[in-house]
Design a protein around this motif. Structure first.
Motif, PDB file in Angstrom:
ATOM      1  N   PRO A 133     100.306  50.417 -66.570  1.00 12.58           N
ATOM      2  CA  PRO A 133     100.332  51.845 -66.889  1.00 12.58           C
ATOM      3  C   PRO A 133     101.759  52.379 -66.851  1.00 12.58           C
ATOM      4  N   VAL A 134     101.920  53.660 -67.128  1.00  7.98           N
ATOM      5  CA  VAL A 134     103.236  54.295 -67.046  1.00  7.98           C
ATOM      6  C   VAL A 134     103.791  54.124 -65.629  1.00  7.98           C
ATOM      7  N   GLY A 135     105.070  53.722 -65.548  1.00  8.71           N
ATOM      8  CA  GLY A 135     105.701  53.521 -64.252  1.00  8.71           C
ATOM      9  C   GLY A 135     106.498  52.229 -64.227  1.00  8.71           C
ATOM     10  N   GLU A 136     107.023  51.899 -63.047  1.00  8.84           N
ATOM     11  CA  GLU A 136     107.855  50.701 -62.866  1.00  8.84           C
ATOM     12  C   GLU A 136     107.024  49.558 -62.306  1.00  8.84           C
ATOM     13  N   HIS A 137     107.248  48.367 -62.847  1.00  7.97           N
ATOM     14  CA  HIS A 137     106.501  47.180 -62.426  1.00  7.97           C
ATOM     15  C   HIS A 137     107.470  46.018 -62.240  1.00  7.97           C
ATOM     16  N   ARG A 138     107.259  45.243 -61.175  1.00 13.95           N
ATOM     17  CA  ARG A 138     108.098  44.084 -60.900  1.00 13.95           C
ATOM     18  C   ARG A 138     107.282  42.809 -61.095  1.00 13.95           C
ATOM     19  N   VAL A 139     107.861  41.876 -61.831  1.00 14.15           N
ATOM     20  CA  VAL A 139     107.155  40.648 -62.197  1.00 14.15           C
ATOM     21  C   VAL A 139     107.997  39.449 -61.780  1.00 14.15           C
ATOM     22  N   LYS A 140     107.438  38.582 -60.960  1.00  9.20           N
ATOM     23  CA  LYS A 140     108.172  37.410 -60.484  1.00  9.20           C
ATOM     24  C   LYS A 140     108.405  36.409 -61.607  1.00  9.20           C
ATOM     25  N   ASN A 141     109.512  35.706 -61.495  1.00  6.87           N
ATOM     26  CA  ASN A 141     109.854  34.671 -62.468  1.00  6.87           C
ATOM     27  C   ASN A 141     109.079  33.397 -62.139  1.00  6.87           C
ATOM     28  N   THR A 142     108.157  33.014 -62.997  1.00  8.75           N
ATOM     29  CA  THR A 142     107.393  31.783 -62.810  1.00  8.75           C
ATOM     30  C   THR A 142     107.788  30.715 -63.834  1.00  8.75           C
ATOM     31  N   GLY A 143     108.876  30.991 -64.562  1.00 12.26           N
ATOM     32  CA  GLY A 143     109.386  29.990 -65.491  1.00 12.26           C
ATOM     33  C   GLY A 143     108.723  29.968 -66.843  1.00 12.26           C
ATOM     34  N   GLY A 144     107.943  30.987 -67.147  1.00 12.96           N
ATOM     35  CA  GLY A 144     107.233  30.995 -68.425  1.00 12.96           C
ATOM     36  C   GLY A 144     107.719  32.089 -69.358  1.00 12.96           C
ATOM     37  N   TYR A 145     106.860  32.435 -70.317  1.00 16.57           N
ATOM     38  CA  TYR A 145     107.149  33.481 -71.285  1.00 16.57           C
ATOM     39  C   TYR A 145     106.536  34.800 -70.829  1.00 16.57           C
ATOM     40  N   LEU A 146     107.183  35.881 -71.211  1.00 16.22           N
ATOM     41  CA  LEU A 146     106.712  37.220 -70.903  1.00 16.22           C
ATOM     42  C   LEU A 146     106.523  37.956 -72.221  1.00 16.22           C
ATOM     43  N   SER A 147     105.290  38.353 -72.510  1.00 15.11           N
ATOM     44  CA  SER A 147     105.004  39.062 -73.754  1.00 15.11           C
ATOM     45  C   SER A 147     104.368  40.408 -73.440  1.00 15.11           C
ATOM     46  N   LEU A 148     104.775  41.426 -74.188  1.00 13.42           N
ATOM     47  CA  LEU A 148     104.316  42.787 -73.965  1.00 13.42           C
ATOM     48  C   LEU A 148     103.827  43.397 -75.280  1.00 13.42           C
ATOM     49  N   PHE A 149     102.675  44.057 -75.238  1.00  9.09           N
ATOM     50  CA  PHE A 149     102.098  44.693 -76.416  1.00  9.09           C
ATOM     51  C   PHE A 149     101.504  46.043 -76.025  1.00  9.09           C
ATOM     52  N   PRO A 150     101.653  47.074 -76.871  1.00 11.06           N
ATOM     53  CA  PRO A 150     100.949  48.322 -76.569  1.00 11.06           C
ATOM     54  C   PRO A 150      99.445  48.075 -76.641  1.00 11.06           C
ATOM     55  N   TYR A 151      98.704  48.723 -75.749  1.00  7.72           N
ATOM     56  CA  TYR A 151      97.260  48.502 -75.723  1.00  7.72           C
ATOM     57  C   TYR A 151      96.544  49.847 -75.605  1.00  7.72           C
ATOM     58  N   GLY A 152      95.654  50.112 -76.552  1.00 12.42           N
ATOM     59  CA  GLY A 152      94.918  51.371 -76.546  1.00 12.42           C
ATOM     60  C   GLY A 152      95.764  52.551 -76.976  1.00 12.42           C
ATOM     61  N   CYS A 153      96.927  52.282 -77.548  1.00  5.68           N
ATOM     62  CA  CYS A 153      97.828  53.335 -78.023  1.00  5.68           C
ATOM     63  C   CYS A 153      98.623  52.763 -79.190  1.00  5.68           C
ATOM     64  N   ASP A 154      99.173  53.650 -80.016  1.00 10.90           N
ATOM     65  CA  ASP A 154      99.921  53.200 -81.192  1.00 10.90           C
ATOM     66  C   ASP A 154     101.262  52.596 -80.837  1.00 10.90           C
ATOM     67  N   CYS A 155     101.874  53.083 -79.755  1.00 11.22           N
ATOM     68  CA  CYS A 155     103.187  52.591 -79.389  1.00 11.22           C
ATOM     69  C   CYS A 155     103.428  52.838 -77.898  1.00 11.22           C
ATOM     70  N   ALA A 156     104.415  52.159 -77.368  1.00 15.99           N
ATOM     71  CA  ALA A 156     104.799  52.333 -75.969  1.00 15.99           C
ATOM     72  C   ALA A 156     106.282  52.003 -75.838  1.00 15.99           C
ATOM     73  N   ARG A 157     107.027  52.890 -75.189  1.00 11.61           N
ATOM     74  CA  ARG A 157     108.444  52.635 -74.962  1.00 11.61           C
ATOM     75  C   ARG A 157     108.607  51.990 -73.584  1.00 11.61           C
ATOM     76  N   VAL A 158     109.367  50.900 -73.538  1.00 12.44           N
ATOM     77  CA  VAL A 158     109.569  50.177 -72.288  1.00 12.44           C
ATOM     78  C   VAL A 158     111.054  49.935 -72.054  1.00 12.44           C
ATOM     79  N   SER A 159     111.419  49.787 -70.784  1.00 16.92           N
ATOM     80  CA  SER A 159     112.762  49.339 -70.401  1.00 16.92           C
ATOM     81  C   SER A 159     112.614  48.041 -69.634  1.00 16.92           C
ATOM     82  N   LEU A 160     113.493  47.077 -69.914  1.00 19.01           N
ATOM     83  CA  LEU A 160     113.422  45.759 -69.299  1.00 19.01           C
ATOM     84  C   LEU A 160     114.734  45.417 -68.609  1.00 19.01           C
TER      85      LEU A 160
END
Length: 209
Positions: A133-160
């Motif tokens: 959801p809207v807000g800050e999220h921390r994701v541990k590095n597990t050595g794989g790929y990270l993919s992000l897609f808007p869901y239930g909305c036309d678009c979503a702005r993210v900072s990485l």
């Protein structure tokens, strides 16, 4: 925080990655009871229409049977029961990969859980899927790929931060800009921007071959 583990019926070929904490509330959706049995994880409930499970496999546990013609999938029945049982954090196994329509329906189950104030993830041997959801999220590095897609909305702005492709991006439903990024630090910081509560990002963490 009360944790819930749900076993659905999609194929899981290697159970070694699954960890069920002793105090977890365990629900099996139909043939998901096979995984609980294989892991010696005693279900608190087995439910569903039992169209893919021999009832003998669940006879020693508490069961609730539903008709095959119903609005809820067996997974959604399990999700609703977990919510009614005051669970806060859900890990769902066996909900990815068997059928594309069931996999998409499992994404909808994540949305339902988020709508009800719960945290949740879908897991198999190679993937972890969650809704941000809207807000800050921390994701541990597990050595794989990270993919992000808007869901239930036309678009979503993210900072990485901490990824191979850092910075701000506008993810849209009609272009897969967020696919196959990688975390290059110990963790990534993903911020989902927006004033709308329904702005959400589907995050898929995939392990490499």
């Amino acid at each position: 925080m009360k944790k819930c583990v749900i076993f659905a019926a999609a194929p899981i070929y290697d159970l070694s990655f699954i960890k069920v904490e002793p105090d977890s509330f365990v629900i099996c959706a139909d043939a998901g009871v096979r995984y609980a049995n294989a892991l010696s994880a005693t279900p608190d409930l087995v439910l569903g229409d039992f169209d893919s499970c021999d009832r003998e496999e669940s006879r020693k546990f508490a069961t609730v049977t539903f008709p095959s013609r119903k609005d809820d999938t067996d997974l959604m029945l399990a999700v609703k029961y977990g919510i009614e049982s005051d669970c806060d954090d859900f890990t769902i196994y066996g909900a990815l990969g068997a059928r594309l329509d069931h996999t998409y329906a499992a994404f909808s189950a994540l949305g339902y859980l988020l709508d009800n104030g719960k945290t949740a993830r879908l897991c198999d041997e190679r993937h972890t899927v969650s809704l941000l959801p809207v807000g800050e999220h921390r994701v541990k590095n597990t050595g794989g790929y990270l993919s992000l897609f808007p869901y239930g909305c036309d678009c979503a702005r993210v900072s990485l931060k901490g990824t191979s492709y850092d910075g701000q991006a506008l993810l849209t439903a009609s272009f897969p800009l967020g696919v196959s990024n990688e975390i290059v630090e110990d963790e990534a910081v993903i911020t989902v921007h927006g004033a709308e509560a329904k702005t959400r990002v589907l995050m898929i963490v995939s392990q490499k071959d």
